[in-house]
Motif scaffolding. Structure first.
Motif, short mmCIF file in Angstrom:
data_model
loop_
_atom_site.label_atom_id
_atom_site.label_comp_id
_atom_site.label_asym_id
_atom_site.label_seq_id
_atom_site.Cartn_x
_atom_site.Cartn_y
_atom_site.Cartn_z
N ILE A 14 0.81 -1.09 -0.14
CA ILE A 14 0.04 0.14 0.09
C ILE A 14 1.03 1.28 0.04
CG2 ILE A 14 -1.66 1.46 1.45
CD1 ILE A 14 -2.98 -1.49 2.30
N TYR A 15 1.79 1.29 0.82
CA TYR A 15 2.80 2.28 0.80
C TYR A 15 3.66 2.53 -0.36
CZ TYR A 15 6.74 5.25 2.03
OH TYR A 15 7.59 6.38 1.89
N ASP A 16 3.87 1.63 -1.11
CA ASP A 16 4.52 1.61 -2.32
C ASP A 16 3.51 2.20 -3.54
OD1 ASP A 16 7.12 0.60 -1.36
OD2 ASP A 16 6.58 -1.26 -2.41
N ARG A 17 2.27 1.91 -3.36
CA ARG A 17 1.55 2.21 -4.36
C ARG A 17 1.11 3.74 -4.16
NH1 ARG A 17 -2.97 -2.59 -4.34
NH2 ARG A 17 -1.71 -3.87 -5.72
N LEU A 18 1.06 4.16 -2.92
CA LEU A 18 0.86 5.62 -2.29
C LEU A 18 2.14 6.69 -3.06
CD1 LEU A 18 -0.54 5.55 1.26
CD2 LEU A 18 -1.72 6.35 -0.97
N VAL A 19 2.99 6.12 -2.89
CA VAL A 19 4.38 6.80 -3.22
C VAL A 19 4.38 6.70 -4.65
CG1 VAL A 19 6.86 6.55 -3.31
CG2 VAL A 19 6.01 6.11 -1.26
N GLN A 20 4.04 5.69 -5.38
CA GLN A 20 3.85 5.97 -7.15
C GLN A 20 2.80 6.79 -7.43
OE1 GLN A 20 3.13 2.11 -8.17
NE2 GLN A 20 5.47 1.42 -8.27
N SER A 21 1.69 7.03 -6.80
CA SER A 21 0.71 7.83 -6.72
C SER A 21 1.24 9.34 -6.82
CB SER A 21 -0.45 7.61 -6.18
OG SER A 21 -1.08 6.27 -6.34
N ALA A 22 1.98 9.61 -5.83
CA ALA A 22 2.35 10.84 -5.19
C ALA A 22 3.49 11.40 -6.29
CB ALA A 22 3.01 10.78 -3.90
N GLN A 23 4.18 10.40 -6.84
CA GLN A 23 5.09 10.77 -7.90
C GLN A 23 4.20 11.00 -9.18
OE1 GLN A 23 7.52 7.21 -7.86
NE2 GLN A 23 9.11 8.09 -6.58
N HIS A 24 3.28 10.46 -9.47
CA HIS A 24 2.47 10.88 -10.58
C HIS A 24 1.76 12.14 -10.43
CE1 HIS A 24 3.34 7.24 -12.74
NE2 HIS A 24 2.62 6.52 -11.80
N LEU A 25 1.33 12.48 -9.33
CA LEU A 25 0.78 13.78 -9.06
C LEU A 25 1.72 14.85 -8.79
CD1 LEU A 25 -1.73 12.72 -6.21
CD2 LEU A 25 -2.40 13.27 -8.64
N SER A 26 2.94 14.53 -8.58
CA SER A 26 3.87 15.91 -8.54
C SER A 26 4.34 15.85 -9.95
CB SER A 26 5.12 15.15 -7.54
OG SER A 26 5.77 14.48 -8.15
N SER A 27 4.29 15.22 -10.56
CA SER A 27 4.57 15.21 -12.14
C SER A 27 3.63 16.07 -12.80
CB SER A 27 5.02 14.01 -12.87
OG SER A 27 5.85 13.17 -12.56
N LEU A 28 2.49 15.60 -12.66
CA LEU A 28 1.24 16.67 -13.22
C LEU A 28 1.41 17.94 -12.42
CD1 LEU A 28 -1.62 14.02 -13.07
CD2 LEU A 28 -0.58 15.09 -14.93
N ALA A 29 1.66 18.12 -11.22
CA ALA A 29 1.80 19.55 -10.57
C ALA A 29 2.86 20.24 -11.31
CB ALA A 29 2.03 19.48 -9.07
N ALA A 30 4.05 19.59 -11.42
CA ALA A 30 5.32 20.31 -12.11
C ALA A 30 4.86 20.53 -13.50
CB ALA A 30 6.44 19.33 -12.10
#
Length: 155
Positions: A14-30
């Protein structure tokens, strides 16, 4: 004991999935930050380019760019506002483009003291986004990320 181990394993997943989701969201934010700030600088450059005689007059009498004659400053400022937003939007030399525009933003505030606090406050969010992009880079949705990926696979 096995159920505790399974629970820990599941929590790691679950933690790994959350980290991956956060990375995708940060890329969209950037990407959003890059496009938003790039549009602001691009629009300013287009306005300057459409009436260079007015732009030169503004640089001669309103903007006080240190060390440069007003005509040079007008053309240089216009060129910067047309070239660097393209680099920023594409994420090409993304950190460099963001850092350059961050410094340019500060110089704009210094060169145009008549802007007042209201004008400065409009530029603070741009500065924050540019500083973020300078520190963290343009994200995976950028030309830099593609070049980096190709570079790593070719080695």
């Amino acid at each position: 004991m096995a159920s505790c181990s399974m629970l820990m394993h599941r929590m790691d997943q679950i933690y790994d999935r959350l980290v991956q989701s956060a990375q995708h969201l940060s890329s969209l934010a950037a990407l959003g930050a890059r496009l938003w700030v790039a549009q602001i600088f691009w629009n300013a450059g287009v306005v300057k380019w459409q009436s260079m005689s007015s732009t030169i007059t503004l640089f001669r009498y309103m903007y006080h760019v240190p060390l440069l004659p007003p005509v040079w400053a007008a053309y240089l400022g216009t060129g910067i506002e047309l070239a660097f937003p393209v680099l920023l939007a594409l994420g090409m030399a993304g950190r460099f483009a963001a850092a350059f525009l961050f410094i340019y933003n500060i110089l704009t505030i210094i060169s145009y003291p008549q802007m007042g606090w209201t004008g400065v406050l409009f530029q603070v969010p741009w500065g924050i986004f540019l500083l973020y992009l300078t520190i963290y880079g343009p994200g995976v949705l950028s030309v830099d990320a593609v070049i980096n990926k190709v570079w790593k696979t070719s080695r």
